[in-house]
Write an enzyme that holds these catalytic residues in place. Structure first.
Site, PDB file in Angstrom:
ATOM      1  N   GLU A  17       0.861  -1.073  -0.020  1.00 58.18           N
ATOM      2  CA  GLU A  17       0.022   0.096   0.087  1.00 58.18           C
ATOM      3  C   GLU A  17       0.956   1.370   0.099  1.00 58.18           C
ATOM      4  O   GLU A  17       1.871   1.242   0.799  1.00 58.18           O
ATOM      5  CB  GLU A  17      -0.995  -0.216   1.243  1.00 58.18           C
ATOM      6  CG  GLU A  17      -1.828   1.324   1.321  1.00 58.18           C
ATOM      7  CD  GLU A  17      -3.021   0.984   2.338  1.00 58.18           C
ATOM      8  OE1 GLU A  17      -3.639  -0.170   2.039  1.00 58.18           O
ATOM      9  OE2 GLU A  17      -3.084   1.708   3.441  1.00 58.18           O
ATOM     10  N   ALA A  51      -9.088  12.717   2.177  1.00 60.77           N
ATOM     11  CA  ALA A  51     -10.220  13.857   2.137  1.00 60.77           C
ATOM     12  C   ALA A  51     -10.278  14.910   1.227  1.00 60.77           C
ATOM     13  O   ALA A  51      -9.391  15.881   1.685  1.00 60.77           O
ATOM     14  CB  ALA A  51     -10.983  14.018   3.473  1.00 60.77           C
ATOM     15  N   ARG A 107     -16.039   4.129   3.891  1.00 57.56           N
ATOM     16  CA  ARG A 107     -16.887   5.260   4.232  1.00 57.56           C
ATOM     17  C   ARG A 107     -15.910   6.501   4.665  1.00 57.56           C
ATOM     18  O   ARG A 107     -16.195   7.652   4.282  1.00 57.56           O
ATOM     19  CB  ARG A 107     -17.664   4.938   5.660  1.00 57.56           C
ATOM     20  CG  ARG A 107     -18.355   6.113   6.173  1.00 57.56           C
ATOM     21  CD  ARG A 107     -18.924   6.019   7.644  1.00 57.56           C
ATOM     22  NE  ARG A 107     -17.804   6.339   8.435  1.00 57.56           N
ATOM     23  CZ  ARG A 107     -17.862   6.145   9.694  1.00 57.56           C
ATOM     24  NH1 ARG A 107     -18.948   5.778  10.255  1.00 57.56           N
ATOM     25  NH2 ARG A 107     -16.700   6.282  10.380  1.00 57.56           N
ATOM     26  N   GLY A 108     -14.646   6.207   5.141  1.00 62.75           N
ATOM     27  CA  GLY A 108     -13.857   7.182   5.516  1.00 62.75           C
ATOM     28  C   GLY A 108     -14.247   7.817   6.886  1.00 62.75           C
ATOM     29  O   GLY A 108     -15.211   7.587   7.357  1.00 62.75           O
ATOM     30  N   ALA A 125     -20.375   2.230   4.173  1.00 62.54           N
ATOM     31  CA  ALA A 125     -19.647   1.962   2.948  1.00 62.54           C
ATOM     32  C   ALA A 125     -20.396   0.992   2.085  1.00 62.54           C
ATOM     33  O   ALA A 125     -20.308   1.058   0.933  1.00 62.54           O
ATOM     34  CB  ALA A 125     -18.245   1.196   3.518  1.00 62.54           C
ATOM     35  N   TYR A 145     -12.239  -5.167  10.406  1.00 61.53           N
ATOM     36  CA  TYR A 145     -11.573  -4.852  11.714  1.00 61.53           C
ATOM     37  C   TYR A 145     -11.593  -5.762  12.501  1.00 61.53           C
ATOM     38  O   TYR A 145     -12.763  -6.214  13.411  1.00 61.53           O
ATOM     39  CB  TYR A 145     -12.470  -3.361  12.411  1.00 61.53           C
ATOM     40  CG  TYR A 145     -12.654  -2.429  11.347  1.00 61.53           C
ATOM     41  CD1 TYR A 145     -11.557  -1.506  11.620  1.00 61.53           C
ATOM     42  CD2 TYR A 145     -13.420  -2.475  10.421  1.00 61.53           C
ATOM     43  CE1 TYR A 145     -11.732  -0.528  10.476  1.00 61.53           C
ATOM     44  CE2 TYR A 145     -13.408  -1.363   9.557  1.00 61.53           C
ATOM     45  CZ  TYR A 145     -12.658  -0.233   9.541  1.00 61.53           C
ATOM     46  OH  TYR A 145     -12.540   0.550   8.521  1.00 61.53           O
ATOM     47  N   HIS A 149     -14.674  -2.516  14.967  1.00 61.38           N
ATOM     48  CA  HIS A 149     -14.601  -0.847  14.576  1.00 61.38           C
ATOM     49  C   HIS A 149     -14.659  -0.046  15.815  1.00 61.38           C
ATOM     50  O   HIS A 149     -15.840  -0.381  16.768  1.00 61.38           O
ATOM     51  CB  HIS A 149     -15.430  -0.516  13.601  1.00 61.38           C
ATOM     52  CG  HIS A 149     -15.454   0.714  12.847  1.00 61.38           C
ATOM     53  ND1 HIS A 149     -16.063   2.076  13.325  1.00 61.38           N
ATOM     54  CD2 HIS A 149     -14.392   1.412  12.056  1.00 61.38           C
ATOM     55  CE1 HIS A 149     -15.770   2.924  12.610  1.00 61.38           C
ATOM     56  NE2 HIS A 149     -14.851   2.685  11.922  1.00 61.38           N
ATOM     57  N   GLN A 176      -8.092  -4.142   8.924  1.00 61.36           N
ATOM     58  CA  GLN A 176      -7.333  -3.162   9.625  1.00 61.36           C
ATOM     59  C   GLN A 176      -5.900  -3.897  10.353  1.00 61.36           C
ATOM     60  O   GLN A 176      -5.991  -4.985  10.379  1.00 61.36           O
ATOM     61  CB  GLN A 176      -8.072  -2.735  10.968  1.00 61.36           C
ATOM     62  CG  GLN A 176      -7.522  -1.492  11.811  1.00 61.36           C
ATOM     63  CD  GLN A 176      -7.126  -0.224  10.822  1.00 61.36           C
ATOM     64  OE1 GLN A 176      -6.151  -0.116  10.310  1.00 61.36           O
ATOM     65  NE2 GLN A 176      -7.898   0.822  10.936  1.00 61.36           N
ATOM     66  N   GLN A 212       5.818   6.155  14.687  1.00 59.55           N
ATOM     67  CA  GLN A 212       4.867   5.437  13.924  1.00 59.55           C
ATOM     68  C   GLN A 212       3.981   4.668  14.730  1.00 59.55           C
ATOM     69  O   GLN A 212       3.057   4.617  14.108  1.00 59.55           O
ATOM     70  CB  GLN A 212       5.716   4.547  12.887  1.00 59.55           C
ATOM     71  CG  GLN A 212       4.659   4.031  11.771  1.00 59.55           C
ATOM     72  CD  GLN A 212       5.575   3.130  11.182  1.00 59.55           C
ATOM     73  OE1 GLN A 212       6.651   2.563  11.195  1.00 59.55           O
ATOM     74  NE2 GLN A 212       4.771   2.291  10.146  1.00 59.55           N
TER      75      GLN A 212
END
Ligand code: FAD
Length: 289
Positions: A17, A51, A107-108, A125, A145, A149, A176, A212
Site C-alpha cells: 500500500e 479527504a 466510508r472514511g 460503505a 476490523y 471498529h 485493519q 509510527q
C-alpha cells in the site's frame, strides 16, 4: 485483470500500500517510491484516498500510473463521508475512464464540524459499494476490523454490518492492522461462522519507529501485545535497531500467517520501498512454497 481473479490463483500473494502526497510538490517522490515497490512484483499495489483536494485527485493519478505505465494491478481506495454523492459519482466515472478496475470502497472518517449523516452523502460503505456496482463491472474490496471498529460497542453488530456490506457486492476484504495473529484467527473463525466467505487479506503494518507506533495506535485503536511493547521499550530509542526489529516483527507475523494457511497478505508499506524490500528478502524462499 481484477484482484479477485488474481486471488483465486493457488499461490501466495503479497500486496503493498502507498499513500498519495498531501501536496502536488510531493508527487514525484511518491511515484519514485511506487516504482521501487513495483520492482518487488507484488500481487497489486493499493493507493489510499485522502479527504478532498489534491490528495484525492492524486489517488487516481497514482493508481493509473501503476495500471497503465507499470502494467500492474492497482487498487484505488475511495471514501464517501467527506464528499457529496455527486462528487463520489464523478470520481467513480473518472476511475473508470482511466481503466481502473479495482476499488476499495470505504466510508472514511467523518470530518469534524460536518452535519453527518446528510441526504446528499452516503452514510455507510455498503451504500458506496452499491453505487460503484451501478457504474460498471468493478472488483470491489472493503475494510474489516479484527478488533472491532472503534464506533461499535458490540463486535456482533460489527460482524452483522460487515455481512450486509459484503452482500451488497464486496469481492474481498482487507483488515485493519493488528499485531497479534490470534486476534485475526479468532476474527476469521467468527466471520466464517457468520457466513462471510469472501477472501480476507490480513493487513500487516511494519512499525519501524516509536512515533509510527503512536500514530498507528491513534488511527486504528489497535492493541499492541506485550511482546511488541518489549521490543519498543528496548530498541525504540535507536532508529536503526527499531527499524530492524519492526521488520523482523512484521516478517514473523507474516510467516505465522502463511504457516497457518493464509495465502494473501497486504503490507502497509507506507511509501517505504526499503522496508518492503527487506520484508520480501526475508520471505524470498517462503513465498515459493
Ligand atoms: P463502514 O463499513 O461504513 O462502517 C463504519 C461504521 O458503521 C462501523 O462501526 C460499522 O459497524 C457501522 N455500520 C456499518 N453499516 C451499518 C449499518 N447499516 N447500520 C449501523 N451501523 C453500521 N480511510 C481513509 O480516509 N482513506 C483510506 O484510503 C482508507 N483506507 C483504509 C483501508 C483499510 C484496509 C482500512 C481497514 C481502513 C481504511 N480507512 C481509510 C479508514 C476507514 O475509512 C475508517 O476506519 C472508517 O471509520 C470506516 O470505514 P468503513 O469503510 O469500514 O465504514
Amino acid at each position: 485483470m481484477k484482484i479477485n481473479d488474481r486471488l483465486r490463483e493457488d499461490k501466495i500473494h503479497i500486496s503493498f500500500e502507498v499513500f498519495p502526497p498531501k501536496t502536488d510538490e510531493g508527487f514525484d517522490n511518491v511515484i519514485h517510491a511506487v516504482d521501487e515497490i513495483a520492482r518487488l512484483e507484488p500481487a497489486f499495489i493499493s493507493v489510499t484516498y485522502g479527504a478532498g483536494g489534491g490528495t484525492s485527485r492524486n489517488t487516481a493519478k497514482i493508481a493509473a500510473h501503476i495500471k497503465n505505465d507499470l502494467n500492474m494491478l492497482s487498487l484505488a481506495h475511495l471514501t464517501c463521508a467527506s464528499s457529496t454523492k455527486t462528487e463520489v459519482r464523478e470520481v467513480i466515472e473518472h476511475l473508470k475512464s482511466l481503466g481502473i478496475e479495482n476499488i476499495l470502497a470505504l466510508r472514511g472518517d467523518i470530518p469534524a464540524n460536518m452535519a453527518f449523516p446528510s441526504a446528499d452523502r452516503f452514510r455507510y460503505a455498503f451504500e458506496l459499494v452499491e453505487e460503484i456496482r451501478r457504474h460498471g463491472d468493478f472488483c470491489i474490496g472493503a475494510a474489516c476490523y479484527p478488533e472491532g471498529h472503534v464506533e461499535n460497542e458490540h463486535k456482533e453488530d460489527d460482524i452483522r454490518y460487515l455481512k450486509q456490506k459484503v452482500e451488497s457486492g464486496v469481492d474481498f476484504l482487507t483488515t485493519q492492522m493488528f499485531f497479534d495473529n490470534d486476534i485475526h484467527y479468532n476474527f476469521l473463525y467468527r466471520i466464517r461462522e457468520a457466513g462471510i466467505t469472501v477472501p480476507v487479506l490480513p493487513g500487516i503494518m511494519p512499525i519501524t519507529s516509536a512515533s509510527q507506533m503512536k500514530r498507528s495506535q491513534e488511527l486504528s485503536g489497535t492493541v499492541f501485545p506485550r511482546r511488541f511493547l518489549s521490543i519498543l521499550d528496548r530498541f525504540g530509542s535507536s532508529p536503526t535497531a527499531m527499524r530492524q526489529a519492526g521488520i523482523a516483527y512484521a516478517t514473523d507475523q507474516i510467516i505465522d500467517l502463511l504457516a497457518n494457511g493464509v495465502k494473501n497478505i497486504h503490507i502497509y508499506s507506507m511509501n517505504r520501498p526499503d522496508v518492503a524490500d527487506a520484508i520480501m528478502r526475508n520471505l524470498s524462499e517462503i513465498i515459493k512454497c
